[in-house]
Design a protein around this motif. Structure first.
Motif, mmCIF file in Angstrom:
data_model
loop_
_atom_site.group_PDB
_atom_site.id
_atom_site.type_symbol
_atom_site.label_atom_id
_atom_site.label_comp_id
_atom_site.label_asym_id
_atom_site.label_seq_id
_atom_site.Cartn_x
_atom_site.Cartn_y
_atom_site.Cartn_z
ATOM 1 N N ALA A 1 -13.104 -8.524 4.955
ATOM 2 C CA ALA A 1 -12.645 -8.836 6.307
ATOM 3 C C ALA A 1 -11.449 -7.968 6.708
ATOM 4 O O ALA A 1 -11.385 -7.458 7.834
ATOM 5 C CB ALA A 1 -12.282 -10.316 6.397
ATOM 6 N N ILE A 2 -10.514 -7.771 5.798
ATOM 7 C CA ILE A 2 -9.331 -6.951 6.094
ATOM 8 C C ILE A 2 -9.739 -5.502 6.362
ATOM 9 O O ILE A 2 -9.272 -4.894 7.332
ATOM 10 C CB ILE A 2 -8.306 -7.034 4.942
ATOM 11 C CG1 ILE A 2 -7.702 -8.440 4.891
ATOM 12 C CG2 ILE A 2 -7.211 -5.979 5.095
ATOM 13 C CD1 ILE A 2 -6.929 -8.732 3.623
ATOM 14 N N ILE A 3 -10.602 -4.968 5.533
ATOM 15 C CA ILE A 3 -11.074 -3.596 5.723
ATOM 16 C C ILE A 3 -11.813 -3.481 7.057
ATOM 17 O O ILE A 3 -11.642 -2.506 7.796
ATOM 18 C CB ILE A 3 -11.967 -3.139 4.552
ATOM 19 C CG1 ILE A 3 -11.188 -3.148 3.229
ATOM 20 C CG2 ILE A 3 -12.575 -1.763 4.826
ATOM 21 C CD1 ILE A 3 -10.038 -2.196 3.135
ATOM 22 N N GLU B 1 3.626 -8.839 -3.470
ATOM 23 C CA GLU B 1 2.301 -8.601 -4.023
ATOM 24 C C GLU B 1 1.381 -9.724 -3.574
ATOM 25 O O GLU B 1 1.737 -10.892 -3.622
ATOM 26 C CB GLU B 1 2.348 -8.550 -5.549
ATOM 27 C CG GLU B 1 1.030 -8.127 -6.151
ATOM 28 C CD GLU B 1 1.120 -7.874 -7.642
ATOM 29 O OE1 GLU B 1 0.126 -8.129 -8.329
ATOM 30 O OE2 GLU B 1 2.175 -7.437 -8.109
ATOM 31 N N TRP B 2 0.197 -9.347 -3.106
ATOM 32 C CA TRP B 2 -0.792 -10.320 -2.661
ATOM 33 C C TRP B 2 -2.151 -9.858 -3.137
ATOM 34 O O TRP B 2 -2.544 -8.718 -2.899
ATOM 35 C CB TRP B 2 -0.773 -10.440 -1.132
ATOM 36 C CG TRP B 2 -1.795 -11.365 -0.580
ATOM 37 C CD1 TRP B 2 -1.956 -12.694 -0.875
ATOM 38 C CD2 TRP B 2 -2.832 -11.049 0.354
ATOM 39 N NE1 TRP B 2 -3.011 -13.210 -0.170
ATOM 40 C CE2 TRP B 2 -3.566 -12.222 0.585
ATOM 41 C CE3 TRP B 2 -3.200 -9.883 1.010
ATOM 42 C CZ2 TRP B 2 -4.644 -12.262 1.449
ATOM 43 C CZ3 TRP B 2 -4.276 -9.924 1.870
ATOM 44 C CH2 TRP B 2 -4.982 -11.106 2.088
ATOM 45 N N ARG C 1 -8.345 -9.996 10.985
ATOM 46 C CA ARG C 1 -7.157 -10.032 11.858
ATOM 47 C C ARG C 1 -6.287 -11.239 11.513
ATOM 48 O O ARG C 1 -5.064 -11.126 11.394
ATOM 49 C CB ARG C 1 -7.563 -10.062 13.323
ATOM 50 C CG ARG C 1 -6.355 -10.107 14.246
ATOM 51 C CD ARG C 1 -6.743 -10.162 15.712
ATOM 52 N NE ARG C 1 -5.559 -10.286 16.520
ATOM 53 C CZ ARG C 1 -5.011 -9.298 17.217
ATOM 54 N NH1 ARG C 1 -5.562 -8.101 17.210
ATOM 55 N NH2 ARG C 1 -3.924 -9.495 17.916
ATOM 56 N N ALA C 2 -6.915 -12.398 11.341
ATOM 57 C CA ALA C 2 -6.157 -13.601 10.987
ATOM 58 C C ALA C 2 -5.426 -13.411 9.659
ATOM 59 O O ALA C 2 -4.256 -13.797 9.521
ATOM 60 C CB ALA C 2 -7.084 -14.802 10.931
ATOM 61 N N LEU C 3 -6.091 -12.793 8.691
ATOM 62 C CA LEU C 3 -5.465 -12.572 7.383
ATOM 63 C C LEU C 3 -4.262 -11.636 7.475
ATOM 64 O O LEU C 3 -3.216 -11.903 6.879
ATOM 65 C CB LEU C 3 -6.488 -12.013 6.392
ATOM 66 C CG LEU C 3 -7.541 -13.000 5.909
ATOM 67 C CD1 LEU C 3 -8.673 -12.273 5.204
ATOM 68 C CD2 LEU C 3 -6.902 -14.035 4.985
ATOM 69 N N VAL C 4 -4.401 -10.537 8.200
ATOM 70 C CA VAL C 4 -3.272 -9.599 8.276
ATOM 71 C C VAL C 4 -2.145 -10.167 9.135
ATOM 72 O O VAL C 4 -0.974 -9.875 8.882
ATOM 73 C CB VAL C 4 -3.679 -8.181 8.749
ATOM 74 C CG1 VAL C 4 -4.680 -7.561 7.787
ATOM 75 C CG2 VAL C 4 -4.195 -8.157 10.157
ATOM 76 N N ARG D 1 4.584 -9.593 9.226
ATOM 77 C CA ARG D 1 6.040 -9.714 9.122
ATOM 78 C C ARG D 1 6.687 -8.325 9.053
ATOM 79 O O ARG D 1 7.775 -8.115 9.577
ATOM 80 C CB ARG D 1 6.410 -10.550 7.896
ATOM 81 C CG ARG D 1 7.902 -10.807 7.761
ATOM 82 C CD ARG D 1 8.228 -11.707 6.572
ATOM 83 N NE ARG D 1 8.130 -10.961 5.332
ATOM 84 C CZ ARG D 1 7.307 -11.272 4.338
ATOM 85 N NH1 ARG D 1 6.521 -12.303 4.415
ATOM 86 N NH2 ARG D 1 7.277 -10.546 3.248
ATOM 87 N N CYS D 2 5.982 -7.356 8.479
ATOM 88 C CA CYS D 2 6.526 -6.005 8.326
ATOM 89 C C CYS D 2 5.687 -4.943 9.037
ATOM 90 O O CYS D 2 6.237 -3.985 9.565
ATOM 91 C CB CYS D 2 6.624 -5.639 6.850
ATOM 92 S SG CYS D 2 7.741 -6.685 5.896
#
Length: 116
Positions: A105-107, A95-96, A39-42, A48-49
């Motif tokens: 973590a994102i998944i 791009e990241w 959650r922190a990463l996203v 922003r988008c």
């Protein structure tokens, strides 16, 4: 060495030790809760988008809400895209490239948003 320098070095050493402990605890906490880390990463890299929560709306018209990604394709397909840098998506998407721990973590976070 004067008493003033000894005191300054002691204070500096104490601050350095505190920072080391805090950073160590943060790493342990992040690895203990991959969903919170995701959650922190996203929030930093995507919000922003993209809508990154359960009810928010994406601010960019071409950016899908993260909670709806599994309707488009399997979330496991995101692993490779995140590892290589997502270069498709909306035209102005930066791009990241994520690390393996960040990808996991994102998944985990995006998976936690999916509705059955």
């Amino acid at each position: 060495m004067s008493l003033k320098w000894v005191t300054c070095l002691s204070v500096y050493s104490a601050h350095a030790a505190i920072v080391a402990v805090v950073l160590g605890l943060t790493t342990v906490l992040v690895s203990a809760d991959p969903i919170a880390h995701g959650r922190a990463l996203v929030e930093v890299n995507c919000a922003r988008c993209h809508a990154v929560g359960q009810t928010d709306v994406s601010s960019h018209p071409d950016a899908p809400e993260l909670r709806k990604l599994s309707q488009r394709y399997p979330l496991t397909d995101l692993e490779e895209a995140l590892a290589e840098g997502i270069s498709t998506g909306h035209p102005d998407m930066p791009e990241w490239v994520a690390t393996p721990d960040q990808i996991e973590a994102i998944i985990a976070y995006i998976g936690s948003l999916q509705r059955p």
